[in-house]
Motif scaffolding. Sequence first.
Motif, mmCIF file in Angstrom:
data_model
loop_
_atom_site.group_PDB
_atom_site.id
_atom_site.type_symbol
_atom_site.label_atom_id
_atom_site.label_comp_id
_atom_site.label_asym_id
_atom_site.label_seq_id
_atom_site.Cartn_x
_atom_site.Cartn_y
_atom_site.Cartn_z
ATOM 1 N N VAL A 43 0.824 -1.202 0.000
ATOM 2 C CA VAL A 43 0.000 0.000 0.000
ATOM 3 C C VAL A 43 0.864 1.261 0.000
ATOM 4 O O VAL A 43 0.525 2.263 -0.615
ATOM 5 C CB VAL A 43 -0.947 -0.010 1.227
ATOM 6 C CG1 VAL A 43 -1.736 1.265 1.334
ATOM 7 C CG2 VAL A 43 -1.859 -1.216 1.181
ATOM 8 N N ASP A 44 1.997 1.193 0.693
ATOM 9 C CA ASP A 44 2.923 2.320 0.739
ATOM 10 C C ASP A 44 4.303 1.782 1.064
ATOM 11 O O ASP A 44 4.442 0.695 1.637
ATOM 12 C CB ASP A 44 2.484 3.360 1.775
ATOM 13 C CG ASP A 44 3.029 4.760 1.480
ATOM 14 O OD1 ASP A 44 3.795 4.925 0.502
ATOM 15 O OD2 ASP A 44 2.680 5.697 2.217
ATOM 16 N N VAL A 45 5.303 2.547 0.708
ATOM 17 C CA VAL A 45 6.689 2.121 0.928
ATOM 18 C C VAL A 45 7.582 3.347 0.994
ATOM 19 O O VAL A 45 7.296 4.375 0.391
ATOM 20 C CB VAL A 45 7.158 1.153 -0.203
ATOM 21 C CG1 VAL A 45 7.109 1.835 -1.549
ATOM 22 C CG2 VAL A 45 8.536 0.589 0.071
ATOM 23 N N GLU A 46 8.633 3.220 1.762
ATOM 24 C CA GLU A 46 9.658 4.252 1.824
ATOM 25 C C GLU A 46 10.958 3.572 2.200
ATOM 26 O O GLU A 46 10.966 2.539 2.864
ATOM 27 C CB GLU A 46 9.291 5.332 2.848
ATOM 28 C CG GLU A 46 10.101 6.584 2.672
ATOM 29 C CD GLU A 46 9.493 7.782 3.394
ATOM 30 O OE1 GLU A 46 10.280 8.576 3.927
ATOM 31 O OE2 GLU A 46 8.257 7.915 3.408
ATOM 32 N N CYS A 47 12.062 4.154 1.757
ATOM 33 C CA CYS A 47 13.361 3.567 2.099
ATOM 34 C C CYS A 47 14.287 4.645 2.648
ATOM 35 O O CYS A 47 13.990 5.833 2.576
ATOM 36 C CB CYS A 47 13.969 2.875 0.882
ATOM 37 S SG CYS A 47 14.426 3.978 -0.465
ATOM 38 N N SER A 48 15.389 4.199 3.176
ATOM 39 C CA SER A 48 16.348 5.120 3.788
ATOM 40 C C SER A 48 17.234 5.751 2.717
ATOM 41 O O SER A 48 18.451 5.666 2.763
ATOM 42 C CB SER A 48 17.195 4.388 4.833
ATOM 43 O OG SER A 48 17.835 3.262 4.253
ATOM 44 N N ALA A 49 16.609 6.390 1.771
ATOM 45 C CA ALA A 49 17.332 7.066 0.693
ATOM 46 C C ALA A 49 17.738 8.462 1.128
ATOM 47 O O ALA A 49 17.118 9.057 2.007
ATOM 48 C CB ALA A 49 16.447 7.140 -0.547
#
Length: 108
Positions: A43-49
């Motif tokens: 549904v949602d995603v985020e990374c340590s970019a």
Amino acid sequence: MHFEDTTIYIVGDAKSPQNNPIMEVYKAFFVGIVVDRKTAIIVDVECSATLGLTNSFVKSLLIGKNVLSPDVIDCINTRYFGSSQKAFGVALKDAQKKYQQIMQSESK
């Protein structure tokens, strides 16, 4: 953003190359994923970019896909060419493993 009661949050992590800015800031590569537990759809995603564009691109790669599908790893290998490509794949596999463990423990 509000997430439905059927969603869960999982974090996968991996080591990133030493010469990567992500290592300088976070010391590892993390991918946080919100998954619908009933459908396994991301549904949602985020990374340590370190760049906002990276997070936007990661979202476009993964949102709407089944977290357990081999396609999610394939798209990293064929479309994501950041220096943390390998770490991203490992972190996503870690998240997949955690999702499977959660689903197995809930089915008992």
